[in-house]
Design an enzyme around this catalytic site. Sequence first.
Site, mmCIF file in Angstrom:
data_model
loop_
_atom_site.group_PDB
_atom_site.id
_atom_site.type_symbol
_atom_site.label_atom_id
_atom_site.label_comp_id
_atom_site.label_asym_id
_atom_site.label_seq_id
_atom_site.Cartn_x
_atom_site.Cartn_y
_atom_site.Cartn_z
ATOM 1 C CB ILE A 38 8.481 4.868 6.981
ATOM 2 C CG1 ILE A 38 9.706 5.606 6.447
ATOM 3 C CG2 ILE A 38 8.014 3.790 5.988
ATOM 4 C CD1 ILE A 38 10.911 4.809 6.169
ATOM 5 C CE LYS A 47 9.240 -9.838 8.786
ATOM 6 N NZ LYS A 47 8.445 -9.142 7.765
ATOM 7 C CG ASP A 100 10.964 -3.183 9.743
ATOM 8 O OD1 ASP A 100 9.815 -2.746 9.916
ATOM 9 O OD2 ASP A 100 11.280 -3.899 8.782
ATOM 10 N NE ARG A 139 2.599 -3.847 1.936
ATOM 11 C CZ ARG A 139 1.775 -2.951 1.436
ATOM 12 N NH1 ARG A 139 0.494 -3.042 1.647
ATOM 13 N NH2 ARG A 139 2.235 -1.973 0.710
ATOM 14 N N PRO A 194 -0.804 1.461 1.312
ATOM 15 C CG PRO A 194 -0.635 3.539 0.269
ATOM 16 C CD PRO A 194 -0.379 2.831 1.571
ATOM 17 C CB ILE A 195 -0.487 -2.000 -3.330
ATOM 18 C CG1 ILE A 195 -1.983 -2.213 -3.613
ATOM 19 C CG2 ILE A 195 -0.036 -2.799 -2.140
ATOM 20 C CD1 ILE A 195 -2.269 -3.631 -4.119
ATOM 21 C CG ASP A 196 -0.386 4.463 -4.256
ATOM 22 O OD1 ASP A 196 0.097 3.792 -3.324
ATOM 23 O OD2 ASP A 196 -0.208 5.695 -4.346
HETATM 24 C C1 UD1 Z 1 8.782 -3.434 3.711
HETATM 25 C C2 UD1 Z 1 9.135 -4.383 4.811
HETATM 26 C C3 UD1 Z 1 8.828 -3.774 6.169
HETATM 27 C C4 UD1 Z 1 9.503 -2.411 6.299
HETATM 28 C C5 UD1 Z 1 9.178 -1.524 5.099
HETATM 29 C C6 UD1 Z 1 9.951 -0.221 5.103
HETATM 30 C C7 UD1 Z 1 8.863 -6.591 3.840
HETATM 31 C C8 UD1 Z 1 8.083 -7.849 3.794
HETATM 32 N N1 UD1 Z 1 8.397 -5.613 4.628
HETATM 33 O O1 UD1 Z 1 7.384 -3.215 3.772
HETATM 34 O O2 UD1 Z 1 9.326 -4.661 7.182
HETATM 35 O O3 UD1 Z 1 9.043 -1.782 7.468
HETATM 36 O O4 UD1 Z 1 9.499 -2.211 3.874
HETATM 37 O O5 UD1 Z 1 11.314 -0.459 5.182
HETATM 38 O O6 UD1 Z 1 9.904 -6.455 3.223
HETATM 39 N N2 UD1 Z 1 3.709 3.209 0.008
HETATM 40 C C9 UD1 Z 1 2.719 3.835 -0.736
HETATM 41 N N3 UD1 Z 1 2.262 3.199 -1.859
HETATM 42 C C10 UD1 Z 1 2.753 1.981 -2.251
HETATM 43 C C11 UD1 Z 1 3.751 1.365 -1.492
HETATM 44 C C12 UD1 Z 1 4.223 2.001 -0.342
HETATM 45 O O7 UD1 Z 1 2.277 4.938 -0.414
HETATM 46 O O8 UD1 Z 1 2.299 1.471 -3.295
HETATM 47 C C13 UD1 Z 1 4.232 3.887 1.235
HETATM 48 C C14 UD1 Z 1 3.886 3.116 2.518
HETATM 49 O O9 UD1 Z 1 2.595 3.453 3.000
HETATM 50 C C15 UD1 Z 1 5.000 3.557 3.450
HETATM 51 C C16 UD1 Z 1 6.192 3.712 2.508
HETATM 52 O O10 UD1 Z 1 5.655 3.855 1.201
HETATM 53 O O11 UD1 Z 1 4.713 4.804 4.026
HETATM 54 C C17 UD1 Z 1 7.169 2.562 2.550
HETATM 55 O O12 UD1 Z 1 6.501 1.348 2.305
HETATM 56 P P1 UD1 Z 1 7.239 0.098 1.639
HETATM 57 O O13 UD1 Z 1 8.700 0.382 1.526
HETATM 58 O O14 UD1 Z 1 6.508 -0.273 0.404
HETATM 59 O O15 UD1 Z 1 7.015 -1.019 2.743
HETATM 60 P P2 UD1 Z 1 6.641 -2.550 2.521
HETATM 61 O O16 UD1 Z 1 7.245 -3.051 1.271
HETATM 62 O O17 UD1 Z 1 5.189 -2.712 2.767
#
Ligand code: UD1
Length: 408
Positions: free
Chosen positions: A316, A11, A294, A81, A111-113
Amino acid sequence: MRGEVRIQGSKNAVLPMMAAAVLCEEITVIENCPDISDVHAMAEVIEDIGGCVTYENHCLTIDAAGIRSKSIEEKKVKEIRASVLLTGSMLARFGKVTIDYPGGCSIGSRPIDFHIKAFHKMGVVTTEDESCIRCETNSSLRGTAIELEFPSVGATENIILAAVLAKGVTWIQNAAREPEIVEFCHFLQTMGAKIKGEGTEHIIIQGVSKLHGIKWRLGADRIVFLTYAMMVAGCGGEAYLETDSDTPPKEITVLSRLGCQIRLESKGISIQQESRPNSISYICTRPYPGFPTDGQSLLMAVLSKSGGISTIEESIFENRFRMIRQLRKMGANIDYVSNRARITGVTKLHGAKVEADDLRSGAGLLIAAGMAEGITTVSREHFIHRGYEDVVTHMRKLGLTAKYRREE
Ligand code: UD1
Protein backbone atom coordinates in the site's frame (compact mmCIF):
# COMPACT_ATOMS: atom_id res chain seq x y z
CA MET A 1 6.51 -6.83 30.49
CA ARG A 2 3.63 -6.88 32.91
CA GLY A 3 0.79 -4.43 33.41
CA GLU A 4 -2.41 -2.88 32.12
CA VAL A 5 -3.12 -0.14 29.63
CA ARG A 6 -6.37 1.45 28.58
CA ILE A 7 -6.45 1.85 24.80
CA GLN A 8 -7.21 5.40 23.60
CA GLY A 9 -10.00 6.34 21.18
CA SER A 10 -9.42 5.79 17.48
CA LYS A 11 -7.48 8.43 15.53
CA ASN A 12 -8.64 7.28 12.11
CA ALA A 13 -12.29 7.31 13.23
CA VAL A 14 -12.27 10.68 15.00
CA LEU A 15 -10.65 12.62 12.14
CA PRO A 16 -13.47 11.96 9.61
CA MET A 17 -16.00 12.58 12.40
CA MET A 18 -14.47 16.02 12.90
CA ALA A 19 -14.95 16.68 9.19
CA ALA A 20 -18.56 15.45 9.54
CA ALA A 21 -19.21 17.93 12.35
CA VAL A 22 -18.77 20.67 9.73
CA LEU A 23 -21.86 19.36 7.88
CA CYS A 24 -24.33 20.77 10.39
CA GLU A 25 -24.95 23.99 12.29
CA GLU A 26 -25.50 22.30 15.62
CA ILE A 27 -23.02 21.17 18.27
CA THR A 28 -21.21 17.84 17.99
CA VAL A 29 -19.59 16.25 21.03
CA ILE A 30 -17.09 13.37 20.77
CA GLU A 31 -16.16 11.64 24.03
CA ASN A 32 -13.08 9.45 24.54
CA CYS A 33 -11.28 11.59 21.97
CA PRO A 34 -7.51 10.91 22.03
CA ASP A 35 -5.16 13.72 23.07
CA ILE A 36 -2.94 13.53 19.98
CA SER A 37 -1.47 16.18 17.73
CA ASP A 38 -3.46 15.16 14.62
CA VAL A 39 -6.72 15.93 16.47
CA HIS A 40 -5.41 19.31 17.61
CA ALA A 41 -4.16 20.12 14.09
CA MET A 42 -7.56 19.25 12.59
CA ALA A 43 -9.22 21.40 15.29
CA GLU A 44 -7.02 24.35 14.27
CA VAL A 45 -8.03 23.96 10.64
CA ILE A 46 -11.74 23.96 11.60
CA GLU A 47 -11.24 27.02 13.82
CA ASP A 48 -9.40 28.82 11.05
CA ILE A 49 -12.49 28.67 8.81
CA GLY A 50 -14.78 29.92 11.59
CA GLY A 51 -15.71 26.85 13.64
CA CYS A 52 -15.39 26.77 17.41
CA VAL A 53 -13.61 23.73 18.88
CA THR A 54 -12.91 22.95 22.54
CA TYR A 55 -11.09 19.98 24.06
CA GLU A 56 -11.30 19.08 27.73
CA ASN A 57 -10.92 15.77 29.57
CA HIS A 58 -10.95 13.80 26.32
CA CYS A 59 -14.17 15.46 25.28
CA LEU A 60 -14.09 17.28 21.94
CA THR A 61 -16.84 19.78 21.16
CA ILE A 62 -17.30 21.28 17.71
CA ASP A 63 -19.67 24.10 16.93
CA ALA A 64 -19.57 24.59 13.17
CA ALA A 65 -22.42 27.13 12.98
CA GLY A 66 -20.02 30.05 12.48
CA ILE A 67 -18.12 28.64 9.52
CA ARG A 68 -17.99 31.30 6.80
CA SER A 69 -14.70 30.96 4.96
CA LYS A 70 -14.71 28.59 2.01
CA SER A 71 -10.96 28.75 1.73
CA ILE A 72 -8.90 26.31 3.78
CA GLU A 73 -5.33 27.51 3.69
CA GLU A 74 -4.24 27.05 7.26
CA LYS A 75 -0.68 25.68 7.35
CA LYS A 76 -1.91 22.69 9.39
CA VAL A 77 -3.61 21.40 6.22
CA LYS A 78 -0.11 20.53 5.06
CA GLU A 79 0.55 18.58 8.25
CA ILE A 80 -2.41 16.21 8.32
CA ARG A 81 -3.74 14.03 5.58
CA ALA A 82 -7.28 13.97 7.01
CA SER A 83 -7.71 17.70 6.29
CA VAL A 84 -8.64 16.65 2.74
CA LEU A 85 -11.90 15.30 4.20
CA LEU A 86 -13.05 18.86 4.76
CA THR A 87 -13.43 19.05 0.95
CA GLY A 88 -16.36 16.63 1.03
CA SER A 89 -18.09 18.26 3.98
CA MET A 90 -17.57 21.86 2.78
CA LEU A 91 -18.84 20.96 -0.69
CA ALA A 92 -21.90 19.32 0.86
CA ARG A 93 -22.66 22.32 3.06
CA PHE A 94 -21.63 25.28 0.88
CA GLY A 95 -21.22 23.92 -2.67
CA LYS A 96 -17.69 25.26 -2.90
CA VAL A 97 -14.30 25.08 -1.25
CA THR A 98 -10.67 25.90 -1.96
CA ILE A 99 -8.16 23.76 -0.11
CA ASP A 100 -4.37 23.51 -0.03
CA TYR A 101 -3.04 20.06 -0.94
CA PRO A 102 -3.11 17.90 2.17
CA GLY A 103 0.04 16.64 3.86
CA GLY A 104 0.45 13.82 6.37
CA CYS A 105 3.19 11.26 6.96
CA SER A 106 5.33 10.82 3.82
CA ILE A 107 4.77 7.05 3.69
CA GLY A 108 4.17 7.15 -0.07
CA SER A 109 3.03 9.40 -2.90
CA ARG A 110 -0.53 9.67 -1.46
CA PRO A 111 -2.39 11.22 -4.43
CA ILE A 112 -6.04 12.33 -4.16
CA ASP A 113 -7.12 11.54 -7.71
CA PHE A 114 -9.86 9.09 -6.60
CA HIS A 115 -11.43 11.82 -4.46
CA ILE A 116 -11.37 14.36 -7.28
CA LYS A 117 -12.73 11.95 -9.92
CA ALA A 118 -15.61 11.07 -7.61
CA PHE A 119 -16.44 14.74 -6.99
CA HIS A 120 -16.48 15.33 -10.76
CA LYS A 121 -19.10 12.57 -11.10
CA MET A 122 -21.17 14.32 -8.44
CA GLY A 123 -21.21 17.54 -10.48
CA VAL A 124 -18.20 19.35 -9.03
CA VAL A 125 -15.91 21.41 -11.25
CA THR A 126 -12.31 21.63 -10.07
CA THR A 127 -9.39 23.84 -10.97
CA GLU A 128 -5.97 23.10 -9.62
CA ASP A 129 -2.74 25.01 -9.34
CA GLU A 130 0.56 24.18 -7.69
CA SER A 131 -0.63 24.69 -4.15
CA CYS A 132 -4.42 24.32 -4.02
CA ILE A 133 -7.59 22.85 -5.51
CA ARG A 134 -10.73 24.92 -6.11
CA CYS A 135 -13.93 22.87 -6.10
CA GLU A 136 -17.33 24.26 -7.00
CA THR A 137 -20.76 23.07 -8.03
CA ASN A 138 -23.31 25.24 -9.86
CA SER A 139 -26.37 23.66 -8.31
CA SER A 140 -26.32 21.06 -5.53
CA LEU A 141 -24.19 17.91 -5.46
CA ARG A 142 -25.95 15.00 -7.13
CA GLY A 143 -25.86 11.36 -6.14
CA THR A 144 -24.36 8.95 -8.67
CA ALA A 145 -22.64 5.56 -8.99
CA ILE A 146 -18.93 5.71 -8.18
CA GLU A 147 -16.57 2.79 -8.60
CA LEU A 148 -13.25 3.20 -6.82
CA GLU A 149 -10.15 1.78 -8.54
CA PHE A 150 -8.85 0.81 -5.11
CA PRO A 151 -10.73 0.73 -1.76
CA SER A 152 -9.16 3.96 -0.51
CA VAL A 153 -10.10 4.84 3.06
CA GLY A 154 -9.89 8.61 2.54
CA ALA A 155 -11.74 8.58 -0.80
CA THR A 156 -14.56 6.45 0.65
CA GLU A 157 -14.93 8.86 3.58
CA ASN A 158 -14.78 11.96 1.40
CA ILE A 159 -17.45 10.62 -0.97
CA ILE A 160 -19.70 9.72 1.98
CA LEU A 161 -19.28 13.23 3.41
CA ALA A 162 -20.22 14.78 0.08
CA ALA A 163 -23.11 12.36 -0.50
CA VAL A 164 -25.01 12.61 2.79
CA LEU A 165 -26.50 16.00 1.83
CA ALA A 166 -26.49 15.45 -1.98
CA LYS A 167 -29.61 15.14 -4.13
CA GLY A 168 -30.49 11.49 -4.75
CA VAL A 169 -28.62 8.28 -4.17
CA THR A 170 -24.85 7.68 -4.26
CA TRP A 171 -23.52 4.14 -4.71
CA ILE A 172 -19.90 3.51 -3.85
CA GLN A 173 -18.55 0.32 -5.34
CA ASN A 174 -15.26 -1.14 -4.10
CA ALA A 175 -15.59 0.96 -0.94
CA ALA A 176 -13.11 0.62 1.91
CA ARG A 177 -14.37 -1.68 4.69
CA GLU A 178 -12.14 -0.63 7.59
CA PRO A 179 -13.78 -0.65 11.06
CA GLU A 180 -13.14 3.11 11.25
CA ILE A 181 -15.38 3.58 8.19
CA VAL A 182 -18.10 1.53 9.88
CA GLU A 183 -17.91 3.62 13.07
CA PHE A 184 -17.84 6.80 10.99
CA CYS A 185 -21.04 5.70 9.16
CA HIS A 186 -22.76 4.89 12.46
CA PHE A 187 -21.81 8.36 13.66
CA LEU A 188 -23.34 9.93 10.53
CA GLN A 189 -26.47 7.76 10.79
CA THR A 190 -26.94 9.11 14.34
CA MET A 191 -26.67 12.63 12.88
CA GLY A 192 -29.58 11.71 10.58
CA ALA A 193 -27.74 10.47 7.47
CA LYS A 194 -29.18 7.59 5.45
CA ILE A 195 -26.38 5.12 4.77
CA LYS A 196 -26.52 1.39 4.08
CA GLY A 197 -23.86 -1.24 3.44
CA GLU A 198 -21.08 0.14 5.67
CA GLY A 199 -18.48 -2.57 6.25
CA THR A 200 -19.13 -4.04 2.78
CA GLU A 201 -17.75 -3.03 -0.57
CA HIS A 202 -21.06 -1.45 -1.65
CA ILE A 203 -22.13 1.58 0.33
CA ILE A 204 -25.40 3.31 -0.56
CA ILE A 205 -26.15 6.83 0.62
CA GLN A 206 -29.54 8.51 0.21
CA GLY A 207 -29.05 12.26 0.54
CA VAL A 208 -31.06 14.10 3.22
CA SER A 209 -31.70 17.82 3.56
CA LYS A 210 -30.24 18.33 7.02
CA LEU A 211 -28.15 16.68 9.73
CA HIS A 212 -28.19 17.43 13.44
CA GLY A 213 -25.60 17.64 16.22
CA ILE A 214 -24.98 14.57 18.40
CA LYS A 215 -22.96 13.21 21.31
CA TRP A 216 -20.77 10.20 20.43
CA ARG A 217 -18.44 7.95 22.40
CA LEU A 218 -15.45 6.93 20.30
CA GLY A 219 -14.32 3.29 20.14
CA ALA A 220 -10.78 2.05 20.85
CA ASP A 221 -7.96 2.50 18.35
CA ARG A 222 -7.14 -0.92 16.86
CA ILE A 223 -3.65 0.14 15.73
CA VAL A 224 -2.77 1.48 19.17
CA PHE A 225 -4.07 -1.82 20.59
CA LEU A 226 -1.85 -3.67 18.13
CA THR A 227 1.15 -1.52 19.12
CA TYR A 228 1.03 -2.45 22.81
CA ALA A 229 0.14 -6.05 21.96
CA MET A 230 3.20 -6.21 19.66
CA MET A 231 5.36 -4.87 22.50
CA VAL A 232 4.30 -7.89 24.53
CA ALA A 233 4.81 -10.20 21.54
CA GLY A 234 8.36 -8.89 21.10
CA CYS A 235 9.47 -8.38 24.70
CA GLY A 236 7.64 -11.29 26.35
CA GLY A 237 5.43 -11.12 29.46
CA GLU A 238 1.74 -10.44 29.92
CA ALA A 239 -0.50 -7.40 29.59
CA TYR A 240 -4.17 -6.57 29.84
CA LEU A 241 -5.28 -4.09 27.18
CA GLU A 242 -8.63 -2.50 27.98
CA THR A 243 -10.67 -1.69 24.89
CA ASP A 244 -14.18 -1.29 26.40
CA SER A 245 -15.36 -3.99 24.03
CA ASP A 246 -15.83 -7.75 24.07
CA THR A 247 -15.19 -7.96 20.31
CA PRO A 248 -11.50 -8.40 19.53
CA PRO A 249 -9.96 -6.53 16.62
CA LYS A 250 -9.27 -8.80 13.65
CA GLU A 251 -5.55 -8.14 13.98
CA ILE A 252 -5.28 -10.53 16.94
CA THR A 253 -4.78 -13.39 14.46
CA VAL A 254 -1.27 -12.13 13.72
CA LEU A 255 -0.50 -12.17 17.45
CA SER A 256 -1.38 -15.88 17.55
CA ARG A 257 0.96 -16.46 14.61
CA LEU A 258 3.72 -14.81 16.63
CA GLY A 259 3.09 -17.35 19.40
CA CYS A 260 1.08 -15.19 21.84
CA GLN A 261 -1.63 -16.62 24.08
CA ILE A 262 -4.76 -14.50 23.85
CA ARG A 263 -7.57 -14.35 26.38
CA LEU A 264 -10.71 -12.37 25.61
CA GLU A 265 -12.14 -10.57 28.64
CA SER A 266 -15.42 -8.67 28.99
CA LYS A 267 -13.83 -5.24 28.43
CA GLY A 268 -10.52 -6.04 26.81
CA ILE A 269 -7.90 -8.58 25.89
CA SER A 270 -5.01 -10.22 27.75
CA ILE A 271 -1.90 -11.04 25.74
CA GLN A 272 0.81 -13.36 26.96
CA GLN A 273 4.10 -14.27 25.30
CA GLU A 274 6.37 -16.80 26.95
CA SER A 275 8.95 -17.47 24.27
CA ARG A 276 10.83 -15.81 21.46
CA PRO A 277 8.35 -14.66 18.77
CA ASN A 278 7.69 -17.11 15.92
CA SER A 279 8.71 -16.08 12.43
CA ILE A 280 5.96 -15.58 9.82
CA SER A 281 6.93 -17.11 6.50
CA TYR A 282 4.93 -14.60 4.41
CA ILE A 283 2.52 -11.76 5.11
CA CYS A 284 1.32 -8.98 2.81
CA THR A 285 -0.41 -5.74 3.76
CA ARG A 286 -3.88 -5.38 2.25
CA PRO A 287 -6.98 -3.23 2.68
CA TYR A 288 -9.29 -4.48 5.46
CA PRO A 289 -9.90 -7.33 6.22
CA GLY A 290 -6.26 -7.94 5.25
CA PHE A 291 -3.29 -7.15 7.46
CA PRO A 292 -3.13 -3.33 7.85
CA THR A 293 -0.26 -1.29 6.43
CA ASP A 294 -0.39 0.69 9.69
CA GLY A 295 0.61 -2.48 11.56
CA GLN A 296 3.47 -3.40 9.23
CA SER A 297 6.28 -1.47 10.94
CA LEU A 298 5.12 -2.82 14.30
CA LEU A 299 5.27 -6.39 13.03
CA MET A 300 8.66 -5.89 11.38
CA ALA A 301 10.16 -4.77 14.69
CA VAL A 302 8.88 -7.93 16.42
CA LEU A 303 10.01 -10.26 13.62
CA SER A 304 13.54 -8.83 13.77
CA LYS A 305 14.06 -11.01 16.87
CA SER A 306 11.98 -14.01 15.82
CA GLY A 307 13.24 -17.57 15.70
CA GLY A 308 13.42 -17.82 11.89
CA ILE A 309 13.08 -16.09 8.53
CA SER A 310 10.05 -13.98 7.64
CA THR A 311 8.91 -12.15 4.52
CA ILE A 312 6.78 -8.99 4.57
CA GLU A 313 5.33 -7.52 1.40
CA GLU A 314 4.11 -3.91 1.63
CA SER A 315 1.44 -3.38 -1.02
CA ILE A 316 0.00 0.00 0.00
CA PHE A 317 2.61 2.62 0.95
CA GLU A 318 6.00 2.39 -0.72
CA ASN A 319 8.03 4.38 1.83
CA ARG A 320 7.30 2.29 4.90
CA PHE A 321 10.55 0.33 4.55
CA ARG A 322 12.61 3.39 5.48
CA MET A 323 12.42 2.02 9.03
CA ILE A 324 14.73 -0.86 8.03
CA ARG A 325 17.74 1.48 8.10
CA GLN A 326 16.94 2.33 11.72
CA LEU A 327 16.38 -1.29 12.77
CA ARG A 328 19.72 -2.25 11.23
CA LYS A 329 21.41 0.28 13.56
CA MET A 330 20.02 -1.86 16.39
CA GLY A 331 21.47 -5.08 14.97
CA ALA A 332 18.50 -6.32 12.93
CA ASN A 333 19.20 -8.47 9.86
CA ILE A 334 16.76 -7.25 7.21
CA ASP A 335 17.16 -7.06 3.42
CA TYR A 336 14.64 -5.82 0.94
CA VAL A 337 14.05 -5.60 -2.77
CA SER A 338 11.33 -3.23 -3.91
CA ASN A 339 8.36 -3.83 -1.59
CA ARG A 340 9.46 -7.23 -0.20
CA ALA A 341 11.51 -7.46 2.97
CA ARG A 342 13.26 -10.59 4.24
CA ILE A 343 13.78 -10.56 7.98
CA THR A 344 16.22 -13.04 9.51
CA GLY A 345 15.54 -13.09 13.24
CA VAL A 346 18.53 -12.31 15.46
CA THR A 347 18.92 -13.39 19.09
CA LYS A 348 19.77 -9.88 20.31
CA LEU A 349 19.02 -6.29 19.39
CA HIS A 350 21.11 -3.56 20.98
CA GLY A 351 20.22 0.01 21.93
CA ALA A 352 21.08 2.76 19.42
CA LYS A 353 20.18 6.32 18.42
CA VAL A 354 17.38 6.00 15.88
CA GLU A 355 14.95 8.33 14.12
CA ALA A 356 11.25 8.01 13.41
CA ASP A 357 10.41 8.55 9.72
CA ASP A 358 6.64 8.55 10.21
CA LEU A 359 4.03 7.77 12.87
CA ARG A 360 4.09 3.97 12.67
CA SER A 361 7.84 3.63 12.13
CA GLY A 362 8.20 5.65 15.35
CA ALA A 363 5.94 3.17 17.13
CA GLY A 364 7.85 0.24 15.59
CA LEU A 365 11.10 1.69 16.93
CA LEU A 366 9.60 1.95 20.42
CA ILE A 367 8.79 -1.76 20.23
CA ALA A 368 12.34 -2.54 19.06
CA ALA A 369 13.70 -0.33 21.87
CA GLY A 370 11.78 -2.44 24.40
CA MET A 371 13.20 -5.62 22.86
CA ALA A 372 16.79 -4.35 22.73
CA GLU A 373 19.53 -4.62 25.32
CA GLY A 374 20.73 -1.22 26.51
CA ILE A 375 19.34 2.23 25.89
CA THR A 376 17.66 3.35 22.67
CA THR A 377 16.94 6.99 21.92
CA VAL A 378 14.15 7.60 19.41
CA SER A 379 14.27 11.11 17.96
CA ARG A 380 11.80 12.98 15.73
CA GLU A 381 9.22 11.68 18.17
CA HIS A 382 6.74 14.38 17.11
CA PHE A 383 5.63 11.78 14.55
CA ILE A 384 4.63 9.46 17.41
CA HIS A 385 2.57 12.18 19.11
CA ARG A 386 0.45 12.43 15.95
CA GLY A 387 -1.27 9.21 16.93
CA TYR A 388 -0.23 8.03 20.41
CA GLU A 389 -1.33 9.59 23.65
CA ASP A 390 1.03 9.37 26.66
CA VAL A 391 3.09 6.64 25.04
CA VAL A 392 5.93 6.91 27.57
CA THR A 393 3.54 6.61 30.54
CA HIS A 394 1.91 3.57 28.96
CA MET A 395 5.23 1.87 28.26
CA ARG A 396 6.15 2.42 31.90
CA LYS A 397 2.81 0.99 33.02
CA LEU A 398 3.73 -2.13 31.08
CA GLY A 399 7.04 -2.44 32.88
CA LEU A 400 9.50 -0.84 30.45
CA THR A 401 11.89 1.88 31.51
CA ALA A 402 11.10 4.86 29.33
CA LYS A 403 11.46 8.58 29.65
CA TYR A 404 10.66 11.55 27.55
CA ARG A 405 13.02 14.32 26.57
CA ARG A 406 11.43 17.12 24.57
CA GLU A 407 12.77 17.57 21.03
CA GLU A 408 15.03 20.59 20.60
C1 UD1 B 1 -5.82 6.01 5.64
C2 UD1 B 1 -5.33 6.08 7.06
C3 UD1 B 1 -3.91 5.54 7.16
C4 UD1 B 1 -3.83 4.14 6.56
C5 UD1 B 1 -4.43 4.12 5.15
C6 UD1 B 1 -4.53 2.72 4.57
C7 UD1 B 1 -6.50 7.96 8.03
C8 UD1 B 1 -6.43 9.35 8.56
N1 UD1 B 1 -5.38 7.45 7.51
O1 UD1 B 1 -4.98 6.85 4.87
O2 UD1 B 1 -3.55 5.48 8.55
O3 UD1 B 1 -2.49 3.74 6.48
O4 UD1 B 1 -5.77 4.66 5.18
O5 UD1 B 1 -5.23 1.88 5.42
O6 UD1 B 1 -7.52 7.30 8.11
N2 UD1 B 1 -4.61 6.32 -3.41
C9 UD1 B 1 -4.55 6.81 -4.71
N3 UD1 B 1 -5.38 7.86 -5.03
C10 UD1 B 1 -6.25 8.40 -4.12
C11 UD1 B 1 -6.29 7.88 -2.82
C12 UD1 B 1 -5.45 6.83 -2.48
O7 UD1 B 1 -3.79 6.33 -5.55
O8 UD1 B 1 -6.98 9.33 -4.49
C13 UD1 B 1 -3.72 5.17 -3.03
C14 UD1 B 1 -2.67 5.57 -1.99
O9 UD1 B 1 -1.52 6.15 -2.59
C15 UD1 B 1 -2.39 4.24 -1.31
C16 UD1 B 1 -3.75 3.55 -1.35
O10 UD1 B 1 -4.50 4.19 -2.37
O11 UD1 B 1 -1.47 3.49 -2.05
C17 UD1 B 1 -4.50 3.59 -0.04
O12 UD1 B 1 -4.63 4.91 0.41
P1 UD1 B 1 -5.86 5.38 1.31
O13 UD1 B 1 -6.65 4.18 1.73
O14 UD1 B 1 -6.58 6.47 0.61
O15 UD1 B 1 -5.11 5.96 2.58
P2 UD1 B 1 -5.46 7.28 3.40
O16 UD1 B 1 -6.91 7.51 3.41
O17 UD1 B 1 -4.53 8.36 2.97
